[in-house]
Motif scaffolding. Structure first.
Motif, PDB file in Angstrom:
ATOM      1  N   ASP A  57      35.337  42.387  37.288  1.00  0.00           N
ATOM      2  CA  ASP A  57      35.152  41.568  36.093  1.00  0.00           C
ATOM      3  C   ASP A  57      36.068  40.356  36.090  1.00  0.00           C
ATOM      4  OD1 ASP A  57      33.271  43.329  35.248  1.00  0.00           O
ATOM      5  OD2 ASP A  57      34.415  44.130  33.555  1.00  0.00           O
ATOM      6  N   ALA A  58      37.314  40.551  36.529  1.00  0.00           N
ATOM      7  CA  ALA A  58      38.265  39.431  36.548  1.00  0.00           C
ATOM      8  C   ALA A  58      37.807  38.336  37.497  1.00  0.00           C
ATOM      9  CB  ALA A  58      39.647  39.937  36.944  1.00  0.00           C
ATOM     10  N   LEU A  59      37.266  38.739  38.646  1.00  0.00           N
ATOM     11  CA  LEU A  59      36.779  37.758  39.622  1.00  0.00           C
ATOM     12  C   LEU A  59      35.547  37.030  39.084  1.00  0.00           C
ATOM     13  CD1 LEU A  59      36.918  36.470  42.410  1.00  0.00           C
ATOM     14  CD2 LEU A  59      35.664  38.445  43.327  1.00  0.00           C
ATOM     15  N   ILE A  60      34.614  37.778  38.516  1.00  0.00           N
ATOM     16  CA  ILE A  60      33.410  37.168  37.947  1.00  0.00           C
ATOM     17  C   ILE A  60      33.784  36.191  36.831  1.00  0.00           C
ATOM     18  CG2 ILE A  60      31.358  37.648  36.537  1.00  0.00           C
ATOM     19  CD1 ILE A  60      31.046  40.247  38.148  1.00  0.00           C
ATOM     20  N   THR A  61      34.698  36.613  35.963  1.00  0.00           N
ATOM     21  CA  THR A  61      35.109  35.762  34.844  1.00  0.00           C
ATOM     22  C   THR A  61      35.707  34.454  35.333  1.00  0.00           C
ATOM     23  OG1 THR A  61      35.454  37.640  33.364  1.00  0.00           O
ATOM     24  CG2 THR A  61      36.630  35.598  32.838  1.00  0.00           C
ATOM     25  N   GLN A  62      36.547  34.511  36.361  1.00  0.00           N
ATOM     26  CA  GLN A  62      37.168  33.279  36.847  1.00  0.00           C
ATOM     27  C   GLN A  62      36.148  32.346  37.481  1.00  0.00           C
ATOM     28  OE1 GLN A  62      40.513  32.481  36.217  1.00  0.00           O
ATOM     29  NE2 GLN A  62      39.528  30.509  36.677  1.00  0.00           N
ATOM     30  N   VAL A  63      35.188  32.905  38.215  1.00  0.00           N
ATOM     31  CA  VAL A  63      34.130  32.069  38.794  1.00  0.00           C
ATOM     32  C   VAL A  63      33.341  31.386  37.674  1.00  0.00           C
ATOM     33  CG1 VAL A  63      31.970  32.099  40.108  1.00  0.00           C
ATOM     34  CG2 VAL A  63      33.949  33.366  40.949  1.00  0.00           C
TER      35      VAL A  63
END
Length: 227
Positions: free
Chosen positions: A64-70
């Protein structure tokens, strides 16, 4: 040794190698998400980024953290492009629309998730960026309606969804051909925005309806594929 040093205001500042790793992970994630969706294994993203999986998890503790940053990076670019275009609206609203859409075509490699319809998160910053994007685009449309330069029934959602559609290249098409085709379709769309000789459009979804549809249950991405 820690992976960061204090910044001027006490906020963490990444070392050069950590910042480079983070940028490589985000670049690899954008490509992988665009090609395979957000359920792509995280170790595949790490492999593409040239880092080990532990390094990925240090920068982004979960999917989720990676998706959110993208998403945040993409929405920020869309907002900057919309604001640049809005400055032209008082002179030429149609050119302002063209500036917005052409700017996204030119930077579509950085816009994987915003241009394929999500997934969305419940991150407050993401929703604030979406509101600001809609506001900047509405500035352009309001000026266009006032000058009778744009058809009155076009909405900010129309511009956003058109951007998503024209920025998605056809599979296996060489990049230069994909850009040429997207630019051609942009020309067709811009002519369709003129108020003359138009046909009545069906009612559009609102910005709020679109945003609600993109939010995942409980604000969490699909993690059916592990890790």
């Amino acid at each position: 040794m820690t992976g960061s040093t204090p910044g001027r205001h006490g906020t963490p500042r990444l070392r050069a190698d950590a910042a480079r790793n983070r940028a490589q992970i985000l670049a690899a994630a954008r490509i992988a998400f665009r090609e395979s969706g957000t359920a792509v294994p995280l170790d595949e993203i790490a492999r593409r980024a040239g880092v080990n999986i532990a390094t990925l998890y240090r920068r982004f503790p979960d999917r989720d953290a990676l998706i959110t940053q993208v998403l945040l990076d993409g929405f920020t670019l869309v907002l900057d492009t919309a604001r640049t275009a809005a400055k032209q609206a008082q002179t030429d609203p149609l050119t302002a629309v063209e500036t917005f859409l052409q700017g996204l075509i030119d930077n579509r490699d950085l816009l994987s998730l915003p241009l394929i319809g999500g997934p969305m998160t419940n991150d407050p910053q993401a929703h604030e960026l979406l509101r600001e994007i809609a506001s900047a685009l509405e500035e352009i449309l309001t000026e266009g309606r006032a000058r009778q330069a744009l058809r009155p029934d076009v909405t900010a959602v129309d511009l956003i969804t058109t951007a998503a559609l024209i920025c998605r290249p056809l599979p296996h098409l060489p990049p230069q051909q994909a850009t040429a085709l997207a630019t051609r379709h942009l020309g067709v769309f811009l002519d369709g925005l003129r108020p003359e000789h138009t046909r009545t459009l069906p009612p559009p979804p609102t910005h709020e309806e679109m945003a609600a549809h993109l939010v995942l249950e409980n604000g969490s991405a699909d993690t059916s594929t592990q890790p």
